[in-house]
Design an enzyme around this catalytic site. Structure first.
Site, PDB file in Angstrom:
ATOM      1  N   GLU A 261      22.312  63.625 101.848  1.00  0.00           N
ATOM      2  CA  GLU A 261      23.304  64.510 101.227  1.00  0.00           C
ATOM      3  C   GLU A 261      22.974  64.760  99.759  1.00  0.00           C
ATOM      4  OE1 GLU A 261      23.843  61.668 102.940  1.00  0.00           O
ATOM      5  OE2 GLU A 261      25.929  61.518 103.575  1.00  0.00           O
TER       6      GLU A 261
ATOM      7  N   HIS B  49      19.723  59.558  99.325  1.00  0.00           N
ATOM      8  CA  HIS B  49      20.295  59.836 100.636  1.00  0.00           C
ATOM      9  C   HIS B  49      20.177  61.329 100.939  1.00  0.00           C
ATOM     10  CE1 HIS B  49      23.108  56.064 101.116  1.00  0.00           C
ATOM     11  NE2 HIS B  49      21.862  55.746 100.828  1.00  0.00           N
TER      12      HIS B  49
ATOM     13  N   CYS C  42      27.778  59.307  98.484  1.00  0.00           N
ATOM     14  CA  CYS C  42      27.620  60.696  98.925  1.00  0.00           C
ATOM     15  C   CYS C  42      28.963  61.418  98.996  1.00  0.00           C
ATOM     16  CB  CYS C  42      26.893  60.733 100.264  1.00  0.00           C
ATOM     17  SG  CYS C  42      25.184  60.173 100.109  1.00  0.00           S
TER      18      CYS C  42
ATOM     19  N   CYS D 152      28.598  57.920 102.919  1.00  0.00           N
ATOM     20  CA  CYS D 152      28.914  56.649 102.255  1.00  0.00           C
ATOM     21  C   CYS D 152      29.713  56.969 100.979  1.00  0.00           C
ATOM     22  CB  CYS D 152      27.618  55.915 101.915  1.00  0.00           C
ATOM     23  SG  CYS D 152      26.735  56.600 100.484  1.00  0.00           S
TER      24      CYS D 152
END
EC number: 3.5.4.33
Lengths: 160, 160
Positions: free
Chosen positions: A54, A52, A85, A82
């Site tokens: 991040e 992801h 993260c 999420c």
């Protein structure tokens, strides 16, 4: 700090993801006014469920500073983090998280839960939400709209 | 499936972490009886806040299978996953999580919360706990005991 300036950088990262068919989410990490980490969603391209925006930005910032502790850093991300993260942000001891738009399906920074500000963990972050919300939301809705259009087109072609 | 066999593999990974001064936590991912991912905590060594045992094992398994979807996989880990790792497990669509001992400080698979089995997310896992609990707990308590002993010794030397 001018949050819009850095959110524009995160949006530029998100755009890079969209251009290669990844869900357009982007992030940057800022320390003393300097961007020290950038990332955009690479889950499909990298066959990596942890890739992801991040996570990539956090790993880059930690490599650059030579420490897993990212105190005094602000993370800008286009979409609410999420659980993975949000957990990584806590692990990295990031000071402040600024996000653009909420994620009603998996958001863990205020929507479904708030991992960033749960007093039971050993770190909590400051949180600023809704910065360039419309742009951060539109880039996602446009992407999914286009995806649906293409899928429909493909089905029509298969039938004919 | 013989859970102890694979938890022993996770414990062997944890031991590798302890040997280089990292908190001894280890994980393996198993598919069709074969270990397809291994990991041990490398946070300090790698200056990487995301380098937990589970994360490394997940990334290795995804690289090996060529897919971010790790359905039909079981993850064995010596310690209950933190929010980041529990979130990554959900992201990777892992079927079953087996862990050794609870983490009262950050455990997010039943202790502080249960990210693995929260119906609001788009995936839930099966969960088996307490496999080789004593060994998984002892490796951690011994590590921290030794760490405290060394710190005390160092302080004594500094004073003399």
């Amino acid at each position: 700090m001018d949050h819009e300036t850095y959110m524009k950088e995160a949006l530029a990262e998100a755009k890079k993801a969209g251009e290669i068919g990844e869900v357009p989410i982007g992030a940057v990490i800022v320390k003393d006014g300097e961007v020290i980490g950038r990332g955009y969603n690479l889950r499909e391209t990298g066959n990596d469920p942890t890739a992801h925006a991040e996570m990539i930005a956090i790993r880059e910032a930690a490599a650059k500073t030579g420490s897993w502790r990212l105190n005094d850093c602000t993370l800008y991300v286009t979409l609410e983090p999420c659980p993975m993260c949000a957990g990584a942000i806590i692990q990295a001891r990031i000071d402040t998280v600024v996000y653009g738009t909420e994620d009603p399906k998996a958001g863990c920074a205020g929507t479904l839960m708030n991992i960033l500000q749960d007093g039971r963990f050993n770190h909590q972050t400051e949180m600023i939400t809704g910065v360039m919300k419309e742009e951060c939301s539109t880039i996602l809705t446009s992407f999914f709209k286009e995806l649906r259009r293409r899928k429909k087109e493909q089905k029509m072609q298969e039938k004919s």
